[in-house]
Design an enzyme around this catalytic site. Sequence first.
Site, short mmCIF file in Angstrom:
data_model
loop_
_atom_site.label_atom_id
_atom_site.label_comp_id
_atom_site.label_asym_id
_atom_site.label_seq_id
_atom_site.Cartn_x
_atom_site.Cartn_y
_atom_site.Cartn_z
CE LYS A 138 -3.92 -2.24 2.29
NZ LYS A 138 -4.99 -2.06 3.31
CE1 TYR A 161 -9.44 -2.88 0.40
CE2 TYR A 161 -8.63 -0.85 -0.57
CZ TYR A 161 -8.40 -2.03 0.12
OH TYR A 161 -7.13 -2.35 0.55
CG PHE A 201 -13.15 1.56 7.29
CD1 PHE A 201 -12.75 0.96 6.09
CD2 PHE A 201 -13.76 0.77 8.25
CE1 PHE A 201 -12.96 -0.38 5.85
CE2 PHE A 201 -13.97 -0.59 8.01
CZ PHE A 201 -13.57 -1.15 6.81
NE ARG A 222 -7.33 -13.31 5.25
CZ ARG A 222 -7.75 -12.04 5.15
NH1 ARG A 222 -7.44 -11.31 4.09
NH2 ARG A 222 -8.48 -11.52 6.11
NE ARG A 241 -2.41 -6.04 6.97
CZ ARG A 241 -3.48 -6.73 6.57
NH1 ARG A 241 -3.91 -7.77 7.27
NH2 ARG A 241 -4.10 -6.39 5.46
CG ASN A 275 -3.72 -2.53 6.70
OD1 ASN A 275 -3.61 -2.05 5.56
ND2 ASN A 275 -4.65 -3.40 7.01
CG HIS A 328 -5.58 -6.03 -0.12
ND1 HIS A 328 -6.74 -6.00 0.61
CD2 HIS A 328 -5.79 -6.88 -1.16
CE1 HIS A 328 -7.63 -6.81 0.02
NE2 HIS A 328 -7.08 -7.34 -1.06
CD GLU A 348 -9.02 -8.57 -3.46
OE1 GLU A 348 -9.77 -8.05 -2.62
OE2 GLU A 348 -7.93 -9.10 -3.17
P1 CMP Z 1 -7.36 -4.63 3.69
O1 CMP Z 1 -6.87 -5.97 4.06
O2 CMP Z 1 -6.83 -3.97 2.48
O3 CMP Z 1 -8.96 -4.68 3.58
C1 CMP Z 1 -9.80 -3.59 3.86
C2 CMP Z 1 -9.05 -2.43 4.43
O4 CMP Z 1 -9.85 -1.49 5.11
C3 CMP Z 1 -8.07 -2.91 5.48
O5 CMP Z 1 -7.03 -3.64 4.92
C4 CMP Z 1 -7.69 -1.61 6.13
O6 CMP Z 1 -6.78 -0.86 5.34
C5 CMP Z 1 -9.04 -0.90 6.12
N1 CMP Z 1 -9.75 -1.07 7.39
C6 CMP Z 1 -10.29 -2.18 7.89
N2 CMP Z 1 -10.90 -1.95 9.08
C7 CMP Z 1 -10.73 -0.64 9.31
C8 CMP Z 1 -11.12 0.23 10.35
N3 CMP Z 1 -11.82 -0.22 11.39
N4 CMP Z 1 -10.78 1.52 10.26
C9 CMP Z 1 -10.09 1.98 9.20
N5 CMP Z 1 -9.69 1.20 8.16
C10 CMP Z 1 -10.00 -0.09 8.23
#
Ligand code: CMP
Length: 139
Positions: free
Chosen positions: A11, A51, A59, A87, A104, A114, A117, A128
């Site tokens: 990311k 997404y 969010f 994962r 992470r 984070n 993905h 995806e």
């Molecule tokens: P990702 O695995 O890319 O899938 C969805 C993304 O949404 C996740 O990683 C985070 O970047 C974001 N995300 C998930 N939960 C939250 C949250 N509670 N607040 C903000 N961002 C979130």
Amino acid sequence: MSVERTLTIIKPDAVQASHVGDIVKMFEAGGFKIIAARLVRLTKRKAEGFYAVHRARPFFESLTEFMSSGPALAMVLEGENAIAHLREVMGSTDPAQAAAGTIRKLYAQNIERNAVHGSDGPETAAFEISYFFPGIELT
Ligand code: CMP
């Protein structure tokens, strides 16, 4: 056990912080083969499409702003049980909950920024992968 392909994105936060090399090294150390890679600068619309399942989440706006804020590295990784294995290597979505030694835990800033993905299941992986690499074979 079966050989699978999964989609990962390094990311914008991790690209900006120059963690690409360290993260790719962890993918390779984890046994993944890199099948395809593309440095992308997502538009807001492209991030929203990616997404779309999260569109009702509070969010969503902030996430899609962040994901379109700078370059990101999309990759297709292949390996035994690649979807679940990636994962594990990434760790929990929230770095505060992530296990020691995961990507992470090492590189994420917070639950949104984070670092990486990874697809969460076979159907998501198929969607995806084709979202970034149209025409590529899935297996
Ligand atoms: P990702 O695995 O890319 O899938 C969805 C993304 O949404 C996740 O990683 C985070 O970047 C974001 N995300 C998930 N939960 C939250 C949250 N509670 N607040 C903000 N961002 C979130």
